[in-house]
Design a protein around this motif. Structure first.
Motif, PDB file in Angstrom:
ATOM      1  N   ASP A  40      12.359  49.746   3.500  1.00  0.00           N
ATOM      2  CA  ASP A  40      12.440  48.582   2.622  1.00  0.00           C
ATOM      3  C   ASP A  40      11.531  48.756   1.411  1.00  0.00           C
ATOM      4  O   ASP A  40      10.322  48.968   1.560  1.00  0.00           O
ATOM      5  CB  ASP A  40      12.042  47.323   3.392  1.00  0.00           C
ATOM      6  CG  ASP A  40      13.004  47.028   4.530  1.00  0.00           C
ATOM      7  OD1 ASP A  40      14.134  46.594   4.235  1.00  0.00           O
ATOM      8  OD2 ASP A  40      12.630  47.243   5.699  1.00  0.00           O
ATOM      9  N   ASN A  61      16.986  49.877   2.037  1.00  0.00           N
ATOM     10  CA  ASN A  61      17.138  48.556   1.431  1.00  0.00           C
ATOM     11  C   ASN A  61      16.231  48.443   0.217  1.00  0.00           C
ATOM     12  O   ASN A  61      15.099  48.925   0.232  1.00  0.00           O
ATOM     13  CB  ASN A  61      16.767  47.455   2.432  1.00  0.00           C
ATOM     14  CG  ASN A  61      17.559  47.554   3.718  1.00  0.00           C
ATOM     15  OD1 ASN A  61      18.788  47.458   3.711  1.00  0.00           O
ATOM     16  ND2 ASN A  61      16.864  47.758   4.828  1.00  0.00           N
ATOM     17  N   TYR A  63      14.958  45.685  -3.046  1.00  0.00           N
ATOM     18  CA  TYR A  63      14.925  44.427  -3.785  1.00  0.00           C
ATOM     19  C   TYR A  63      14.323  44.722  -5.156  1.00  0.00           C
ATOM     20  O   TYR A  63      13.414  45.553  -5.282  1.00  0.00           O
ATOM     21  CB  TYR A  63      14.044  43.385  -3.093  1.00  0.00           C
ATOM     22  CG  TYR A  63      14.623  42.720  -1.878  1.00  0.00           C
ATOM     23  CD1 TYR A  63      14.715  41.330  -1.800  1.00  0.00           C
ATOM     24  CD2 TYR A  63      15.043  43.457  -0.775  1.00  0.00           C
ATOM     25  CE1 TYR A  63      15.216  40.699  -0.664  1.00  0.00           C
ATOM     26  CE2 TYR A  63      15.555  42.837   0.360  1.00  0.00           C
ATOM     27  CZ  TYR A  63      15.638  41.468   0.405  1.00  0.00           C
ATOM     28  OH  TYR A  63      16.127  40.845   1.528  1.00  0.00           O
ATOM     29  N   LYS A  87      19.161  43.984  -4.002  1.00  0.00           N
ATOM     30  CA  LYS A  87      19.156  42.545  -4.205  1.00  0.00           C
ATOM     31  C   LYS A  87      18.311  42.262  -5.435  1.00  0.00           C
ATOM     32  O   LYS A  87      17.121  42.582  -5.475  1.00  0.00           O
ATOM     33  CB  LYS A  87      18.595  41.840  -2.976  1.00  0.00           C
ATOM     34  CG  LYS A  87      19.502  41.966  -1.750  1.00  0.00           C
ATOM     35  CD  LYS A  87      19.005  41.119  -0.584  1.00  0.00           C
ATOM     36  CE  LYS A  87      19.968  41.220   0.586  1.00  0.00           C
ATOM     37  NZ  LYS A  87      19.525  40.401   1.740  1.00  0.00           N
ATOM     38  N   ASN A  99      10.903  36.065   1.844  1.00  0.00           N
ATOM     39  CA  ASN A  99      11.226  36.020   3.268  1.00  0.00           C
ATOM     40  C   ASN A  99      11.657  37.394   3.778  1.00  0.00           C
ATOM     41  O   ASN A  99      12.611  37.528   4.551  1.00  0.00           O
ATOM     42  CB  ASN A  99      12.317  34.984   3.549  1.00  0.00           C
ATOM     43  CG  ASN A  99      12.415  34.648   5.029  1.00  0.00           C
ATOM     44  OD1 ASN A  99      11.431  34.693   5.745  1.00  0.00           O
ATOM     45  ND2 ASN A  99      13.623  34.327   5.481  1.00  0.00           N
ATOM     46  N   HIS A 100      10.953  38.419   3.294  1.00  0.00           N
ATOM     47  CA  HIS A 100      11.253  39.802   3.684  1.00  0.00           C
ATOM     48  C   HIS A 100       9.979  40.614   3.504  1.00  0.00           C
ATOM     49  O   HIS A 100       9.182  40.319   2.613  1.00  0.00           O
ATOM     50  CB  HIS A 100      12.379  40.371   2.810  1.00  0.00           C
ATOM     51  CG  HIS A 100      13.024  41.591   3.381  1.00  0.00           C
ATOM     52  ND1 HIS A 100      14.143  41.541   4.173  1.00  0.00           N
ATOM     53  CD2 HIS A 100      12.715  42.910   3.282  1.00  0.00           C
ATOM     54  CE1 HIS A 100      14.500  42.774   4.524  1.00  0.00           C
ATOM     55  NE2 HIS A 100      13.639  43.620   3.997  1.00  0.00           N
ATOM     56  N   LYS A 101       9.804  41.639   4.339  1.00  0.00           N
ATOM     57  CA  LYS A 101       8.626  42.502   4.207  1.00  0.00           C
ATOM     58  C   LYS A 101       9.050  43.939   3.913  1.00  0.00           C
ATOM     59  O   LYS A 101      10.154  44.356   4.275  1.00  0.00           O
ATOM     60  CB  LYS A 101       7.759  42.422   5.467  1.00  0.00           C
ATOM     61  CG  LYS A 101       7.118  41.044   5.645  1.00  0.00           C
ATOM     62  CD  LYS A 101       5.944  41.074   6.602  1.00  0.00           C
ATOM     63  CE  LYS A 101       5.246  39.716   6.617  1.00  0.00           C
ATOM     64  NZ  LYS A 101       4.007  39.726   7.436  1.00  0.00           N
ATOM     65  N   PHE A 102       8.122  44.662   3.273  1.00  0.00           N
ATOM     66  CA  PHE A 102       8.484  45.951   2.699  1.00  0.00           C
ATOM     67  C   PHE A 102       7.497  47.049   3.096  1.00  0.00           C
ATOM     68  O   PHE A 102       6.305  46.809   3.278  1.00  0.00           O
ATOM     69  CB  PHE A 102       8.535  45.847   1.178  1.00  0.00           C
ATOM     70  CG  PHE A 102       9.505  44.812   0.686  1.00  0.00           C
ATOM     71  CD1 PHE A 102      10.828  45.143   0.448  1.00  0.00           C
ATOM     72  CD2 PHE A 102       9.105  43.494   0.502  1.00  0.00           C
ATOM     73  CE1 PHE A 102      11.732  44.181   0.016  1.00  0.00           C
ATOM     74  CE2 PHE A 102       9.995  42.528   0.074  1.00  0.00           C
ATOM     75  CZ  PHE A 102      11.323  42.872  -0.174  1.00  0.00           C
ATOM     76  N   HIS A 131       3.768  40.233   1.656  1.00  0.00           N
ATOM     77  CA  HIS A 131       5.134  40.771   1.722  1.00  0.00           C
ATOM     78  C   HIS A 131       5.175  42.228   2.188  1.00  0.00           C
ATOM     79  O   HIS A 131       6.262  42.804   2.302  1.00  0.00           O
ATOM     80  CB  HIS A 131       5.818  40.656   0.357  1.00  0.00           C
ATOM     81  CG  HIS A 131       6.355  39.280   0.066  1.00  0.00           C
ATOM     82  ND1 HIS A 131       5.555  38.237  -0.323  1.00  0.00           N
ATOM     83  CD2 HIS A 131       7.617  38.777   0.131  1.00  0.00           C
ATOM     84  CE1 HIS A 131       6.296  37.155  -0.505  1.00  0.00           C
ATOM     85  NE2 HIS A 131       7.545  37.446  -0.229  1.00  0.00           N
ATOM     86  N   LYS A 133       4.708  45.200   5.005  1.00  0.00           N
ATOM     87  CA  LYS A 133       4.604  45.463   6.425  1.00  0.00           C
ATOM     88  C   LYS A 133       3.227  46.059   6.713  1.00  0.00           C
ATOM     89  O   LYS A 133       2.546  46.551   5.817  1.00  0.00           O
ATOM     90  CB  LYS A 133       5.696  46.449   6.863  1.00  0.00           C
ATOM     91  CG  LYS A 133       7.121  45.937   6.671  1.00  0.00           C
ATOM     92  CD  LYS A 133       8.126  46.982   7.123  1.00  0.00           C
ATOM     93  CE  LYS A 133       9.561  46.509   6.886  1.00  0.00           C
ATOM     94  NZ  LYS A 133      10.566  47.502   7.326  1.00  0.00           N
TER      95      LYS A 133
END
Length: 245
Positions: A40, A61, A63, A87, A99-102, A131, A133
Motif C-alpha cells: 500500500d 494498491n 492512493y 484512488k 481510513n486506510h494504512k500504508f 496512516h 502501518k
C-alpha cells in the motif's frame, strides 16, 4: 487558489528542471533498504502524478492525494494511461483522513513547505503517522531555510518560450517566501491569456521539524542532500527525510 490554470502548463515548465526518475529510484531504493512490503502506497501532494506514476507501479494498491482538483485530473489521466489503479482524492494533507494504512507514504518537491502554520504542520505529521502501518516509511523533502531565504528570497525570475511567458517575483519576510507569478499563455487562437497565481512557502529550521517528528514518535532513519547519497550541509537546498513509524 494555487495550481489552477498553472496545472495545465506545470509539466511543460517544471519537467526539464526536475529528475523524476532520480527521485523515484531513490524512493524505491530506500524502500528496499528498509525492507518494507510493497503493498500500500500513498503519494501526498501528488501534483500531476510524475512521481506517483513511477513509484506506484511497484505497489499493489496506490492512493494519490492533492488539494488541487486541476492537478489531480492530470494525474488521473497519467495513472490511467500507465494502467496504474490509483484512488485519487482531493484533500488537505494536514487534515488527512483516508481510513486506510500504508507501507509507504511520500510527500516530495517541497510540498511540506506549503504548510505555513505550526499547528497545521504538527497535524500533518501526526496524520501521516496515524496512516502508516507499523514499521511503515514516510519519505518527504523540504526546501531548506538557506534556499528559501538566501537563494529564492527577494528575487525576480522570468521565463519565455513560444507559448508561455511568465514573471516570478519573490519576497521573503518572517520566514515566509511569497511567490507571485504572472503568466501569459498562448491559446488555440494564437492569443495570449493572462493569469496570476500566488504561492507561499515556510522556511523551516531543521531542528524545528525534527522536534515535531520526535514528539510524534517517528524514528528518523536518515537525512540526505536532495535525492543524492550525500548528507546535507549548510548549503544544501533540498533536504530529504526518511522516517519509520
Amino acid at each position: 487558489m494555487a495550481y489552477k490554470e498553472f496545472a495545465n502548463i506545470y509539466d511543460e515548465l517544471i519537467y526539464e528542471d526536475i529528475d523524476y526518475d532520480e527521485i523515484s529510484e531513490k524512493i524505491i531504493s530506500l524502500s528496499n533498504e528498509n525492507n518494507i512490503e510493497f503493498e500500500d502506497y500513498l503519494d501526498l501532494a501528488c501534483g500531476t502524478g510524475n512521481v506517483g506514476v513511477r513509484v506506484g507501479k511497484y505497489f499493489k494498491n496506490m492512493y494519490a492525494v492533492d488539494l488541487s482538483n486541476d492537478m489531480l485530473n492530470i494525474a488521473f489521466e497519467k495513472f490511467k494511461q500507465n494502467k496504474i489503479k490509483a484512488k485519487v482524492i482531493c484533500q488537505d494533507m494536514s487534515e488527512l483522513s483516508l481510513n486506510h494504512k500504508f507501507n509507504l507514504i511520500t510527500s516530495v518537491l517541497d510540498s511540506t513547505n506549503y504548510i505555513t502554520e505550526e499547528e497545521d504542520l504538527f497535524n500533518y505529521f501526526k496524520r501521516v503517522y496515524d496512516h502508516l502501518k507499523d514499521d511503515g516509511l514516510f519519505i518527504f523533502d523540504i526546501n531548506s531555510y538557506y534556499k528559501l531565504s538566501e537563494i529564492m528570497g527577494n528575487n525576480i525570475y522570468t521565463y519565455s518560450s513560444e507559448d508561455v511567458f511568465y514573471t516570478w517575483e519573490n519576497t521573503f519576510e518572517d520566514n515566509i517566501l511569497n511567490m507571485f507569478l504572472t503568466f501569459f499563455v498562448k491559446n488555440e487562437n494564437n492569443l495570449y491569456e493572462r493569469f496570476e497565481e500566488e504561492h507561499f512557502e515556510k522556511a523551516y529550521q531543521e531542528k524545528d521539524i525534527e522536534d515535531i517528528l520526535n514528539e510524534i514518535g517517528f524514528n528518523i532513519l536518515g537525512k540526505f542532500c536532495g535525492y543524492s547519497d550525500l548528507k546535507p550541509d549548510n548549503n544544501s537546498e533540498r533536504i530529504l527525510y526518511v522516517l519509520r513509524k
